[in-house]
Design a protein around this motif. Structure first.
Motif, PDB file in Angstrom:
ATOM      1  N   ARG A   1       0.949  -1.462   0.183  1.00 20.73           N
ATOM      2  CA  ARG A   1       0.052   0.131  -0.353  1.00 20.73           C
ATOM      3  C   ARG A   1       1.006   1.445   0.248  1.00 20.73           C
ATOM      4  O   ARG A   1       1.612   1.595   0.913  1.00 20.73           O
ATOM      5  N   GLN A   2       1.295   1.968  -1.170  1.00 17.90           N
ATOM      6  CA  GLN A   2       1.767   3.469  -1.340  1.00 17.90           C
ATOM      7  C   GLN A   2       3.293   2.571  -0.785  1.00 17.90           C
ATOM      8  O   GLN A   2       3.682   3.562  -0.565  1.00 17.90           O
ATOM      9  N   LEU A   3       3.387   1.978  -1.805  1.00 17.32           N
ATOM     10  CA  LEU A   3       5.105   0.661  -1.714  1.00 17.32           C
ATOM     11  C   LEU A   3       5.164   0.297  -0.236  1.00 17.32           C
ATOM     12  O   LEU A   3       6.895   0.255  -0.077  1.00 17.32           O
ATOM     13  N   GLN A   4       4.340   0.248   0.800  1.00 15.92           N
ATOM     14  CA  GLN A   4       4.618  -0.234   1.846  1.00 15.92           C
ATOM     15  C   GLN A   4       4.344  -1.341   1.581  1.00 15.92           C
ATOM     16  O   GLN A   4       3.086  -2.296   1.496  1.00 15.92           O
ATOM     17  N   PRO A   5       5.576  -2.632   2.050  1.00  9.80           N
ATOM     18  CA  PRO A   5       4.870  -3.496   1.730  1.00  9.80           C
ATOM     19  C   PRO A   5       4.352  -4.493   2.923  1.00  9.80           C
ATOM     20  O   PRO A   5       4.618  -3.855   4.133  1.00  9.80           O
ATOM     21  N   LEU A   6       3.551  -5.126   2.221  1.00 10.39           N
ATOM     22  CA  LEU A   6       2.334  -5.619   3.627  1.00 10.39           C
ATOM     23  C   LEU A   6       2.668  -7.091   3.506  1.00 10.39           C
ATOM     24  O   LEU A   6       2.607  -7.316   4.955  1.00 10.39           O
TER      25      LEU A   6
END
Length: 574
Positions: A171-176
């Motif tokens: 999500r927005q390049l934030q790896p989940l």
């Protein structure tokens, strides 16, 4: 590296006949936690079915593939080796063919077992990764991501299209989380509804990460520790900027193999006086290393610069065959490629004293200029020059990527004008120059009046078309030394260098208004547009970036206020 396959081969082999249902094969792979199964007839391999094959079947939206016999969906191109194969030779076969599995066969060609890329890397010492090599140098910046609410089937298609071993859920390049080929294989075996299941419900967490400045061998150790084949590379803000996989670690071994090549080449020159059998053994070892699938192409010459060996990679990079150049002067390789003959002669003289020479050349391929970086060095037998080594690297994609990154960093994607970052750099540079030379310049801010209504009443596409046309009109009016940038939604800014007076700045501002005044055709809708302009002069209205922009901003606000009253374009000086 001196070990043979028989030293590391596990005796257990998972194999099925070609008429086995694919669903049963996937069940076996899930139960045994293995990445592939060999398909055999009379114990001889005729195909292989891997997790990548499962992803391929899912990606092409074939809901019935599990009901097929394995013969219909297996990969028929089986690469095999023998127990006597050296590890580095197996390593070369894997990397040359871009695969992760090799079937080990006996003298009767019957399957004995499987060796994977992970098996080989587990038996390479991490010291083979240069201590100076960082994750950032070997990582792949072209990451592919999925939204947490994407269907798993869509993620599978992205993995299949890109031949990816895993995909990052962001999500927005934030790896989940991540979804791997093994995950996809499990989903298929369980009969999961991939169309209605979203990635966030099945992704693997937590995400194992690395930083770009970490040593590459640390990434290798982490993969080994967690028994995984990939890491997500993140920046200080925790956002994904790349990935590093076992295949990338293989590339990290490149320089070690080249250095090994130098050693082997020197050994070959040292052994010229020995028996033919000894020489043949050395040549076999040299060929195996030279033709390993490292990114670099390699050519070896004798002391007279006659080519004795050209690797397959070098043939590909240069667009020629070994038959065309072996036995000929190496200078034929760089002929007509922008390398002056005299410069190469000077390089050879320097190399004879132990120096190296690096240069760049080009060749045309399908109307594209491919850029080749080359390094020429000597092969020495003690103090005697035994030959030359030319290492070639096609850096075309790297250069294109660098240019693309520069464009994204400094230019506005919509209009092609300078963006806020480049504008700030240009303004700082002009302030320094003007202070040095004691010369004034002007700063112009331009806003589109009532731009928001264009987006709301016509469309965002119409608004984008308007901004592109405004940028084109402004850019075509200015001098090459001036700078025009798009700072925000409908805000443009111009640096007019060497503009001596306010009157000069107003003359240019009026020309801009005149240039922008004609109506705009927005997909069949004709629109008249007014503009507000704020003018600030250096040093009269400020001697630093912040003050100049603040005063120009105050001037443009006044111009906007006047425009609400007179319904015209307005210019206000700070």
């Amino acid at each position: 590296m001196k070990k043979r396959i028989k030293d590391i081969l596990q005796p257990e082999l998972f194999a099925v006949p070609p008429d086995t249902p694919a669903s049963l094969v996937m069940d076996i792979m899930r139960e045994k936690n293995i990445s592939c199964i060999v398909i055999t007839e009379d114990d001889k391999p005729i195909g292989i079915f891997t997790e990548r094959d499962i992803v391929r079947c899912i990606g092409r939206s074939d809901p019935d593939f599990a009901a097929c016999t394995i013969a219909l969906v297996m990969t028929r191109d089986v690469h095999s080796i023998t127990p006597e194969t050296m590890l580095y030779e197996a390593f070369s076969v894997l990397t040359e063919n871009h695969i992760r599995h090799l079937v080990v066969v006996g003298p009767d060609q019957k399957a004995l077992g499987v060796i994977t890329q992970s098996d080989l890397l587990d038996h390479f010492e991490y010291d083979y990764l240069e201590k100076g090599c960082t994750v950032g140098q070997i990582m792949n910046k072209g990451i592919v991501t999925a939204d947490p609410y994407d269907a798993v089937s869509r993620a599978a298609k992205a993995m299949a299209d890109g031949a990816l071993s895993f995909l990052i859920v962001c999500r927005q390049l934030q790896p989940l989380g991540v979804i791997t080929e093994r995950d996809m294989a499990r989903f298929a075996a369980e009969g999961m509804d991939l169309e209605s299941t979203v990635t966030q419900d099945v992704m693997s967490t937590p995400v194992q990460t690395a930083f770009a400045d970490q040593p590459a061998f640390k990434a290798a150790e982490k993969m080994h520790e967690y028994d995984i084949r990939h890491l997500v590379v993140v920046n200080g803000a925790g956002k994904a900027i790349g990935v590093v996989t076992q295949t990338d670690l293989v590339r990290g071994l490149e320089h070690t193999f080249i250095e090994t090549l130098r050693i082997v080449a020197r050994e070959q020159a040292d052994e010229l006086a020995k028996t033919r059998l000894q020489l043949a053994e050395k040549t076999l070892c040299l060929d195996a290393i030279l033709n390993s699938a490292i990114n670099a192409g390699i050519a070896i010459t004798d002391p007279e610069l006659r080519v004795s060996h050209l690797t397959h990679s070098a043939e590909f990079i240069l667009g020629i065959t070994a038959d065309e150049v072996v036995g000929k002067d190496i200078r034929t390789l760089v002929e007509h490629r922008n390398i002056p003959y005299g410069r190469l002669e000077q390089a050879v003289d320097r190399i004879k004293t132990g120096d190296t020479y690096t240069f760049t050349m080009q060749r045309r391929e399908n109307n594209l200029a491919r850029i080749i970086q080359a390094t020429l060095s000597g092969i020495f037998d003690h103090d005697t020059l035994a030959g030359f080594l030319l290492i070639l690297d096609d850096v075309t994609e790297k250069r294109i990527t660098e240019e693309t990154m520069h464009r994204l960093a400094y230019y506005d994607a919509l209009t092609g004008l300078a963006n806020r970052s480049m504008f700030s750099d240009k303004l700082k540079s002009e302030l320094a120059r003007s202070r040095r030379n004691d010369t004034p310049f002007a700063l112009l801010l331009i806003d589109v009046d009532n731009f928001r209504s264009v987006n709301t009443t016509l469309s965002h596409q119409a608004g984008d078309r308007l901004l592109r046309e405004i940028a084109r009109r402004i850019d075509g009016l200015l001098r090459e030394s001036d700078t025009v940038a798009r700072l925000g939604s409908d805000e443009f800014c111009i640096i007019l260098v060497s503009t001596g007076t306010t009157g000069d700045a107003l003359t240019v501002a009026n020309k801009i208004v005149k240039q922008l005044s004609p109506a705009y055709d927005l997909n069949g809708t004709t629109l008249a547009v007014n503009f507000s302009l704020g003018v600030a002069m250096y040093p009269m209205h400020g001697e630093d970036e912040e003050t100049l922009l603040r005063n120009a901003g105050m001037a443009i606000n006044q111009a906007k206020s006047e425009g609400k009253t007179n319904r015209e374009s307005n210019i206000v000086v700070a």
